[in-house]
Design a protein around this motif. Structure first.
Motif, PDB file in Angstrom:
ATOM      1  N   THR A 128       0.812  -1.222   0.000  1.00  0.00           N
ATOM      2  CA  THR A 128       0.000   0.000   0.000  1.00  0.00           C
ATOM      3  C   THR A 128       0.842   1.268   0.000  1.00  0.00           C
ATOM      4  OG1 THR A 128      -0.108  -0.035   2.414  1.00  0.00           O
ATOM      5  CG2 THR A 128      -1.903  -1.129   1.210  1.00  0.00           C
ATOM      6  N   MET A 129       2.144   1.164   0.241  1.00  0.00           N
ATOM      7  CA  MET A 129       2.998   2.353   0.294  1.00  0.00           C
ATOM      8  C   MET A 129       3.905   2.477  -0.928  1.00  0.00           C
ATOM      9  SD  MET A 129       3.995   2.522   4.300  1.00  0.00           S
ATOM     10  CE  MET A 129       4.616   4.181   4.167  1.00  0.00           C
ATOM     11  N   VAL A 130       3.664   1.649  -1.961  1.00  0.00           N
ATOM     12  CA  VAL A 130       4.478   1.673  -3.178  1.00  0.00           C
ATOM     13  C   VAL A 130       3.540   1.662  -4.378  1.00  0.00           C
ATOM     14  CG1 VAL A 130       6.174   0.391  -4.547  1.00  0.00           C
ATOM     15  CG2 VAL A 130       6.414   0.486  -2.072  1.00  0.00           C
ATOM     16  N   TRP A 131       3.858   2.476  -5.380  1.00  0.00           N
ATOM     17  CA  TRP A 131       3.052   2.549  -6.592  1.00  0.00           C
ATOM     18  C   TRP A 131       3.942   2.336  -7.805  1.00  0.00           C
ATOM     19  CZ3 TRP A 131       2.772   5.610  -2.358  1.00  0.00           C
ATOM     20  CH2 TRP A 131       1.557   5.610  -1.672  1.00  0.00           C
ATOM     21  N   SER A 132       3.371   1.754  -8.853  1.00  0.00           N
ATOM     22  CA  SER A 132       4.131   1.605 -10.090  1.00  0.00           C
ATOM     23  C   SER A 132       4.049   2.909 -10.875  1.00  0.00           C
ATOM     24  CB  SER A 132       3.584   0.439 -10.919  1.00  0.00           C
ATOM     25  OG  SER A 132       2.241   0.674 -11.259  1.00  0.00           O
ATOM     26  N   THR A 143       6.212   7.757  -3.816  1.00  0.00           N
ATOM     27  CA  THR A 143       5.439   8.994  -3.878  1.00  0.00           C
ATOM     28  C   THR A 143       4.010   8.658  -4.279  1.00  0.00           C
ATOM     29  OG1 THR A 143       7.418  10.176  -4.573  1.00  0.00           O
ATOM     30  CG2 THR A 143       5.292  11.268  -4.939  1.00  0.00           C
ATOM     31  N   GLU A 144       3.080   8.998  -3.411  1.00  0.00           N
ATOM     32  CA  GLU A 144       1.680   8.672  -3.688  1.00  0.00           C
ATOM     33  C   GLU A 144       1.194   9.470  -4.892  1.00  0.00           C
ATOM     34  OE1 GLU A 144      -2.580   8.259  -1.363  1.00  0.00           O
ATOM     35  OE2 GLU A 144      -0.840   9.041  -0.314  1.00  0.00           O
ATOM     36  N   ASP A 160       5.047  11.603 -16.637  1.00  0.00           N
ATOM     37  CA  ASP A 160       5.471  13.002 -16.568  1.00  0.00           C
ATOM     38  C   ASP A 160       5.407  13.575 -15.149  1.00  0.00           C
ATOM     39  OD1 ASP A 160       2.730  12.985 -16.407  1.00  0.00           O
ATOM     40  OD2 ASP A 160       2.430  14.639 -17.811  1.00  0.00           O
ATOM     41  N   GLU A 161       4.948  12.787 -14.168  1.00  0.00           N
ATOM     42  CA  GLU A 161       4.851  13.249 -12.786  1.00  0.00           C
ATOM     43  C   GLU A 161       5.991  12.743 -11.912  1.00  0.00           C
ATOM     44  OE1 GLU A 161       1.075  11.720 -11.713  1.00  0.00           O
ATOM     45  OE2 GLU A 161      -0.030  13.308 -12.714  1.00  0.00           O
ATOM     46  N   TRP A 162       6.954  12.063 -12.493  1.00  0.00           N
ATOM     47  CA  TRP A 162       8.056  11.536 -11.692  1.00  0.00           C
ATOM     48  C   TRP A 162       9.370  11.983 -12.284  1.00  0.00           C
ATOM     49  CZ3 TRP A 162      11.132   7.701 -14.069  1.00  0.00           C
ATOM     50  CH2 TRP A 162      10.616   7.209 -15.258  1.00  0.00           C
ATOM     51  N   ASP A 163      10.400  11.924 -11.478  1.00  0.00           N
ATOM     52  CA  ASP A 163      11.708  12.408 -11.918  1.00  0.00           C
ATOM     53  C   ASP A 163      12.743  11.297 -11.818  1.00  0.00           C
ATOM     54  OD1 ASP A 163      11.777  12.243  -9.212  1.00  0.00           O
ATOM     55  OD2 ASP A 163      12.654  14.214  -8.882  1.00  0.00           O
TER      56      ASP A 163
END
Length: 176
Positions: A128-132, A143-144, A160-163
């Motif tokens: 629940t604390m990790v997203w693909s 990062t949620e 486009d929302e991740w770095d």
């Protein structure tokens, strides 16, 4: 780690009582015992700090490892197992986003844990604390994602929302 913390607290209490009992009869020994009690307190604080660094913390509560067990039992937080804590620690060490390969290597380098790729993929999917990361196969983030980006099953973060920049095979860039 929490079982060691309780042992340290008990040991520190013994030294504090011994220092108080010896204060009148043997001030030098009492001072030594009091100093040992202070050093044990510093070790307790360091264990709490390290537990915070290696645990998957509930984002809204922060580090709860210093709370008494009675209070932690009353909190309605998702219980994580040791592997989940290790996975979150590894992903965060890579800046909050890591590929499956980086997670596998990070688990080994930091915790000496070897996992099968398929098992780890299944574990990551259920966490629940990790997203693909959407658009990147095998890349995960702690990062949620913003509301409304959830797909069927597991929420994802759009590309486009991740770095995330995959690191080259240069050993100097690995955080372990």
């Amino acid at each position: 780690m929490t079982e060691f913390l309780q042992t340290l607290k008990n040991l520190r209490s013994v030294y504090e009582r011994a220092a108080a009992n010896e204060r009148a009869s043997n001030p030098t020994s009492a001072d030594q015992r009091a100093q040992t009690a202070r050093e044990l307190l510093a070790v307790e604080e360091e264990l709490i700090r390290l537990k915070g660094l290696t645990s998957a913390l509930p984002p809204d509560l922060g580090n709860i490892s210093d709370l008494p067990e009675e209070l932690r039992a009353e909190l309605s937080i998702a219980k994580t197992d040791e592997l989940e804590d290790q996975i979150v620690t590894v992903i965060n060490a890579y800046g909050g986003t890591a590929s499956l390969d980086q997670i596998l290597v990070g688990l080994f380098r930091r915790f000496k844990v070897v996992q099968k790729r398929r098992f780890l993929q299944n574990k990551l999917y259920r966490m629940t604390m990790v997203w693909s990361v959407d658009g990147r196969k095998g890349v995960y983030t702690t990062t949620e994602p913003p509301e409304g980006t959830a797909e069927t099953g597991k929420a994802t973060v759009k590309e486009d929302e991740w770095d995330f920049e995959p690191s080259p095979n240069d050993e100097t860039e690995v955080p372990f």
